[in-house]
Design a protein around this motif. Sequence first.
Motif, PDB file in Angstrom:
ATOM      1  N   ASP A   1       0.836  -1.199   0.000  1.00 56.94           N
ATOM      2  CA  ASP A   1       0.000   0.000   0.000  1.00 56.94           C
ATOM      3  C   ASP A   1       0.872   1.250   0.000  1.00 56.94           C
ATOM      4  O   ASP A   1       1.141   1.849   1.035  1.00 56.94           O
ATOM      5  CB  ASP A   1      -0.909  -0.035   1.228  1.00 56.94           C
ATOM      6  CG  ASP A   1      -1.852   1.161   1.269  1.00 56.94           C
ATOM      7  OD1 ASP A   1      -1.850   1.979   0.324  1.00 56.94           O
ATOM      8  OD2 ASP A   1      -2.603   1.273   2.260  1.00 56.94           O
ATOM      9  N   ILE A   2       1.308   1.622  -1.177  1.00 56.48           N
ATOM     10  CA  ILE A   2       2.169   2.807  -1.318  1.00 56.48           C
ATOM     11  C   ILE A   2       1.308   4.070  -1.195  1.00 56.48           C
ATOM     12  O   ILE A   2       1.721   5.066  -0.603  1.00 56.48           O
ATOM     13  CB  ILE A   2       2.867   2.813  -2.708  1.00 56.48           C
ATOM     14  CG1 ILE A   2       3.540   1.466  -2.995  1.00 56.48           C
ATOM     15  CG2 ILE A   2       3.845   3.973  -2.830  1.00 56.48           C
ATOM     16  CD1 ILE A   2       4.677   1.095  -2.121  1.00 56.48           C
ATOM     17  N   ARG A   3       0.095   3.996  -1.748  1.00 55.71           N
ATOM     18  CA  ARG A   3      -0.758   5.190  -1.817  1.00 55.71           C
ATOM     19  C   ARG A   3      -0.959   5.846  -0.453  1.00 55.71           C
ATOM     20  O   ARG A   3      -0.860   7.061  -0.315  1.00 55.71           O
ATOM     21  CB  ARG A   3      -2.121   4.834  -2.412  1.00 55.71           C
ATOM     22  CG  ARG A   3      -3.074   6.023  -2.522  1.00 55.71           C
ATOM     23  CD  ARG A   3      -4.398   5.645  -3.162  1.00 55.71           C
ATOM     24  NE  ARG A   3      -4.252   5.229  -4.536  1.00 55.71           N
ATOM     25  CZ  ARG A   3      -4.111   6.058  -5.571  1.00 55.71           C
ATOM     26  NH1 ARG A   3      -4.093   7.359  -5.371  1.00 55.71           N
ATOM     27  NH2 ARG A   3      -3.984   5.578  -6.785  1.00 55.71           N
ATOM     28  N   HIS A   4      -1.225   5.036   0.568  1.00 56.58           N
ATOM     29  CA  HIS A   4      -1.564   5.602   1.873  1.00 56.58           C
ATOM     30  C   HIS A   4      -0.366   5.640   2.822  1.00 56.58           C
ATOM     31  O   HIS A   4      -0.544   5.925   4.005  1.00 56.58           O
ATOM     32  CB  HIS A   4      -2.700   4.795   2.501  1.00 56.58           C
ATOM     33  CG  HIS A   4      -3.927   4.748   1.651  1.00 56.58           C
ATOM     34  ND1 HIS A   4      -4.248   3.668   0.857  1.00 56.58           N
ATOM     35  CD2 HIS A   4      -4.878   5.679   1.430  1.00 56.58           C
ATOM     36  CE1 HIS A   4      -5.363   3.924   0.200  1.00 56.58           C
ATOM     37  NE2 HIS A   4      -5.772   5.133   0.523  1.00 56.58           N
ATOM     38  N   SER A   5       0.820   5.325   2.321  1.00 56.97           N
ATOM     39  CA  SER A   5       1.970   5.158   3.210  1.00 56.97           C
ATOM     40  C   SER A   5       2.872   6.385   3.249  1.00 56.97           C
ATOM     41  O   SER A   5       3.589   6.678   2.298  1.00 56.97           O
ATOM     42  CB  SER A   5       2.787   3.940   2.778  1.00 56.97           C
ATOM     43  OG  SER A   5       3.951   3.857   3.569  1.00 56.97           O
ATOM     44  N   ARG A   6       2.887   7.052   4.393  1.00 54.18           N
ATOM     45  CA  ARG A   6       3.837   8.167   4.583  1.00 54.18           C
ATOM     46  C   ARG A   6       5.264   7.621   4.656  1.00 54.18           C
ATOM     47  O   ARG A   6       6.216   8.307   4.307  1.00 54.18           O
ATOM     48  CB  ARG A   6       3.466   8.941   5.840  1.00 54.18           C
ATOM     49  CG  ARG A   6       3.356   8.099   7.104  1.00 54.18           C
ATOM     50  CD  ARG A   6       2.641   8.856   8.204  1.00 54.18           C
ATOM     51  NE  ARG A   6       2.379   8.053   9.382  1.00 54.18           N
ATOM     52  CZ  ARG A   6       1.371   8.269  10.203  1.00 54.18           C
ATOM     53  NH1 ARG A   6       0.514   9.236   9.976  1.00 54.18           N
ATOM     54  NH2 ARG A   6       1.196   7.531  11.291  1.00 54.18           N
ATOM     55  N   VAL A   7       5.405   6.376   5.128  1.00 53.84           N
ATOM     56  CA  VAL A   7       6.748   5.781   5.180  1.00 53.84           C
ATOM     57  C   VAL A   7       7.287   5.612   3.763  1.00 53.84           C
ATOM     58  O   VAL A   7       8.444   5.937   3.478  1.00 53.84           O
ATOM     59  CB  VAL A   7       6.713   4.413   5.902  1.00 53.84           C
ATOM     60  CG1 VAL A   7       8.089   3.757   5.868  1.00 53.84           C
ATOM     61  CG2 VAL A   7       6.224   4.572   7.330  1.00 53.84           C
ATOM     62  N   ALA A   8       6.433   5.121   2.858  1.00 58.27           N
ATOM     63  CA  ALA A   8       6.891   4.932   1.476  1.00 58.27           C
ATOM     64  C   ALA A   8       7.337   6.263   0.880  1.00 58.27           C
ATOM     65  O   ALA A   8       8.387   6.336   0.227  1.00 58.27           O
ATOM     66  CB  ALA A   8       5.775   4.320   0.634  1.00 58.27           C
ATOM     67  N   ARG A   9       6.573   7.323   1.118  1.00 56.78           N
ATOM     68  CA  ARG A   9       6.955   8.623   0.551  1.00 56.78           C
ATOM     69  C   ARG A   9       8.295   9.088   1.106  1.00 56.78           C
ATOM     70  O   ARG A   9       9.152   9.588   0.381  1.00 56.78           O
ATOM     71  CB  ARG A   9       5.871   9.669   0.799  1.00 56.78           C
ATOM     72  CG  ARG A   9       4.800   9.578  -0.262  1.00 56.78           C
ATOM     73  CD  ARG A   9       3.679  10.590  -0.159  1.00 56.78           C
ATOM     74  NE  ARG A   9       2.650  10.126  -1.079  1.00 56.78           N
ATOM     75  CZ  ARG A   9       1.856   9.082  -0.834  1.00 56.78           C
ATOM     76  NH1 ARG A   9       1.913   8.456   0.322  1.00 56.78           N
ATOM     77  NH2 ARG A   9       1.000   8.665  -1.741  1.00 56.78           N
ATOM     78  N   SER A  10       8.496   8.938   2.403  1.00 59.45           N
ATOM     79  CA  SER A  10       9.778   9.374   2.980  1.00 59.45           C
ATOM     80  C   SER A  10      10.920   8.476   2.511  1.00 59.45           C
ATOM     81  O   SER A  10      12.021   8.957   2.231  1.00 59.45           O
ATOM     82  CB  SER A  10       9.681   9.398   4.515  1.00 59.45           C
ATOM     83  OG  SER A  10       8.889  10.498   4.916  1.00 59.45           O
ATOM     84  N   ASP A  11      10.671   7.167   2.418  1.00 57.58           N
ATOM     85  CA  ASP A  11      11.724   6.267   1.929  1.00 57.58           C
ATOM     86  C   ASP A  11      12.082   6.590   0.474  1.00 57.58           C
ATOM     87  O   ASP A  11      13.262   6.624   0.105  1.00 57.58           O
ATOM     88  CB  ASP A  11      11.274   4.807   2.027  1.00 57.58           C
ATOM     89  CG  ASP A  11      11.404   4.250   3.447  1.00 57.58           C
ATOM     90  OD1 ASP A  11      12.094   4.866   4.273  1.00 57.58           O
ATOM     91  OD2 ASP A  11      10.813   3.191   3.708  1.00 57.58           O
ATOM     92  N   LEU A  12      11.059   6.812  -0.354  1.00 55.03           N
ATOM     93  CA  LEU A  12      11.337   7.111  -1.772  1.00 55.03           C
ATOM     94  C   LEU A  12      12.143   8.404  -1.898  1.00 55.03           C
ATOM     95  O   LEU A  12      13.085   8.483  -2.701  1.00 55.03           O
ATOM     96  CB  LEU A  12      10.027   7.211  -2.561  1.00 55.03           C
ATOM     97  CG  LEU A  12       9.311   5.868  -2.813  1.00 55.03           C
ATOM     98  CD1 LEU A  12       7.912   6.098  -3.385  1.00 55.03           C
ATOM     99  CD2 LEU A  12      10.122   4.978  -3.751  1.00 55.03           C
ATOM    100  N   ALA A  13      11.787   9.412  -1.097  1.00 60.48           N
ATOM    101  CA  ALA A  13      12.529  10.681  -1.159  1.00 60.48           C
ATOM    102  C   ALA A  13      13.984  10.460  -0.749  1.00 60.48           C
ATOM    103  O   ALA A  13      14.920  10.943  -1.401  1.00 60.48           O
ATOM    104  CB  ALA A  13      11.866  11.721  -0.255  1.00 60.48           C
ATOM    105  N   ALA A  14      14.184   9.713   0.341  1.00 63.99           N
ATOM    106  CA  ALA A  14      15.554   9.509   0.839  1.00 63.99           C
ATOM    107  C   ALA A  14      16.371   8.650  -0.136  1.00 63.99           C
ATOM    108  O   ALA A  14      17.540   8.944  -0.400  1.00 63.99           O
ATOM    109  CB  ALA A  14      15.510   8.844   2.209  1.00 63.99           C
TER     110      ALA A  14
END
Length: 323
Positions: A175-188
């Motif tokens: 669940d990438i859509r609802h994941s703030r962790v995914a967004r921060s991981d992708l940015a990093a």
Amino acid sequence: MALAHPQLDSDGQLRHFLDLDGLSREMLTTILDTAEGFAPLGARKVQTVPLLRGRTVANLFFENSTRTRTAFELAAKRLSADVLNIDLVSSSTAKGESLLDTLRVLESLQCDMFIVRHAQSGAARFIARHVAPDITVVNGGDGQHAHPTQGMLDMFTIRRHKGNFESLVVVLIGDIRHSRVARSDLAALRTLGAGEVRVVGPRTLVPAEVESLGARLVPRLDDALVGADVIMGLRLQRERMQGAKVPSSGEFFRHYGLSAERLSLAKPDAIVMHPGPTNRGVEIAADVADSPQSVILEQVTAGLAVRMAVMSMVLGARSGAPL
Ligand code: CP
């Protein structure tokens, strides 16, 4: 007149810590290096350092948390800060007091730092815009927007195991859509120059924007896992879903669950990560979560050193070697 940076001061130092997007590779590397300096403290007889003695940190968690809230509290105590854990269920916000009025009360009690978790995306930035100039805000997770300390503890764990980012194949599942962790991981991962980032999950749960964040969308999990160095499972964030976007937990596991059989498609030394809380039998099989390749509990431990690093940096307490 140029707008002030939302999280850096005029000298380019961290003023608030709200989002990894927009921070430089140098800044992220400094956080990781500072955290490395703090990590050995946990094995010492005396685990505290006096860097934030006399400072007051308030934990403002408007959403549930186990790992993040306790790690921030412990990290603040290891830095010798005073810690207020505001129980928002029994606080006056439950009697209708507004968020800003609650902040004013805590400012009047001379807090220096607010750690904020909130269900609304953008809440931490809103609070940072409204606090007194001498108060710093750290985002403990806002809606589906960002969870920057989780992102940094994930990078810390990856760097410890793999040594670099450039040669890595990293797979994010679910669940990438609802994941703030995914967004921060992708940015990093993008900022730190990860070799290849693959994203896999149900079409309804993977927004097209992932490709603009430097990731490659792979339709089938088995294909995504081939040659992977780092595998990150993510929880179905049902509390943020509007209507049923996934038929059932069983069906999700059949298509996107990380089983031991699927894990064997990755490199033999691949590490298995998950920000927690894990739902065994939904996004990850129990034997995989407990396997020698799992670093899920190491991630939790890394959260202490990373949060000590961030808190000491935003309060300007960097004075060379932390120990
Ligand atoms: N990873 C994470 O944010 O966990 P908690 O919700 O338990 O804080």
